[in-house]
Scaffold this motif. Structure first.
Motif, short mmCIF file in Angstrom:
data_model
loop_
_atom_site.label_atom_id
_atom_site.label_comp_id
_atom_site.label_asym_id
_atom_site.label_seq_id
_atom_site.Cartn_x
_atom_site.Cartn_y
_atom_site.Cartn_z
N THR A 48 0.88 -1.16 -0.02
CA THR A 48 0.00 0.03 0.04
C THR A 48 0.92 1.34 0.19
OG1 THR A 48 -1.79 -1.30 1.13
CG2 THR A 48 -1.71 1.17 1.26
N ALA A 99 3.97 1.35 -0.98
CA ALA A 99 4.79 1.59 -2.10
C ALA A 99 3.89 2.09 -3.22
CB ALA A 99 5.47 0.24 -2.50
N GLY A 100 2.59 1.63 -3.37
CA GLY A 100 1.64 2.07 -4.66
C GLY A 100 1.27 3.59 -4.18
N ILE A 102 3.44 5.79 -2.90
CA ILE A 102 4.78 6.69 -3.25
C ILE A 102 4.69 6.42 -4.95
CG2 ILE A 102 7.20 6.54 -3.30
CD1 ILE A 102 7.12 5.55 -0.55
N ASP A 103 4.61 5.42 -5.35
CA ASP A 103 4.58 5.24 -6.83
C ASP A 103 3.56 6.16 -7.70
OD1 ASP A 103 5.25 3.91 -9.52
OD2 ASP A 103 3.41 3.19 -9.41
N SER A 104 2.23 6.26 -7.15
CA SER A 104 1.42 7.15 -7.73
C SER A 104 1.66 8.85 -7.60
CB SER A 104 0.19 7.09 -6.86
OG SER A 104 -0.83 7.95 -7.40
N CYS A 105 2.44 9.08 -6.35
CA CYS A 105 2.84 10.59 -6.16
C CYS A 105 3.94 10.96 -7.27
CB CYS A 105 3.28 10.78 -4.76
SG CYS A 105 1.91 10.82 -3.48
N ILE A 106 4.76 9.79 -7.38
CA ILE A 106 5.81 10.25 -8.25
C ILE A 106 5.34 10.14 -9.76
CG2 ILE A 106 8.04 8.95 -9.47
CD1 ILE A 106 8.83 8.13 -6.68
N TYR A 107 4.36 9.22 -10.07
CA TYR A 107 3.76 9.24 -11.56
C TYR A 107 3.23 10.50 -11.76
CZ TYR A 107 0.87 7.92 -15.34
OH TYR A 107 0.39 7.79 -16.69
N HIS A 108 2.18 10.96 -10.91
CA HIS A 108 1.48 12.21 -11.03
C HIS A 108 2.21 13.39 -11.25
CE1 HIS A 108 -2.50 10.23 -11.63
NE2 HIS A 108 -2.39 9.39 -10.33
N HIS A 165 5.50 13.53 -12.04
CA HIS A 165 6.23 13.41 -13.20
C HIS A 165 5.49 14.02 -14.16
CE1 HIS A 165 9.45 12.49 -16.02
NE2 HIS A 165 8.45 11.52 -16.86
#
Length: 115
Positions: free
Chosen positions: A89, A91-92, A94-100, A102
């Motif tokens: 959860t 990790a998801g 953090i990944d979503s924050c980095i993706y959006h 970027h």
């Protein structure tokens, strides 16, 4: 020989009855205690100053019981699954924050707000 200071020594002693039980059924009756020390110096030559050593005992009416127990394998497995799910959860998120973040930076670069 060093001269001891004259004053009022107060010791507050708190005692809590305690019972320890292990898995095999052995029990130990014991007590936990804590001590707090207070010192107030007395002026030499004054008759109004109280000097001495005083002990104040506070016996707790509540008994603390420690019981050793084994947890089942199912409980262990549930805890492991909760930890793994929590890691995925976070990790998801953090990944979503980095993706959006970027994508937002790319959009600003396209419209020329960031050079």
């Amino acid at each position: 020989m060093q001269k001891q200071p004259i004053g009022l020594y107060q010791y507050f002693i708190k005692v809590v009855p305690t019972m320890y039980s292990d898995v095999s059924g052995h029990t130990i009756q014991s007590n936990q205690f804590s001590v707090t020390e207070h010192y107030k110096g007395a002026d030499i030559g004054l008759l109004d100053s109280v000097t001495g050593v005083f002990f104040f005992y506070d016996l707790s009416p509540i008994k603390v019981t420690f019981t050793e127990q084994h947890v089942s394998f199912l409980h262990f497995l549930t805890n492991v699954c909760a930890i793994v799910g929590g890691v995925f959860t976070v990790a998801g998120i953090i990944d979503s924050c980095i993706y959006h973040g970027h994508n937002a930076m790319k959009r600003k670069m396209v419209i020329g707000k960031i050079s």
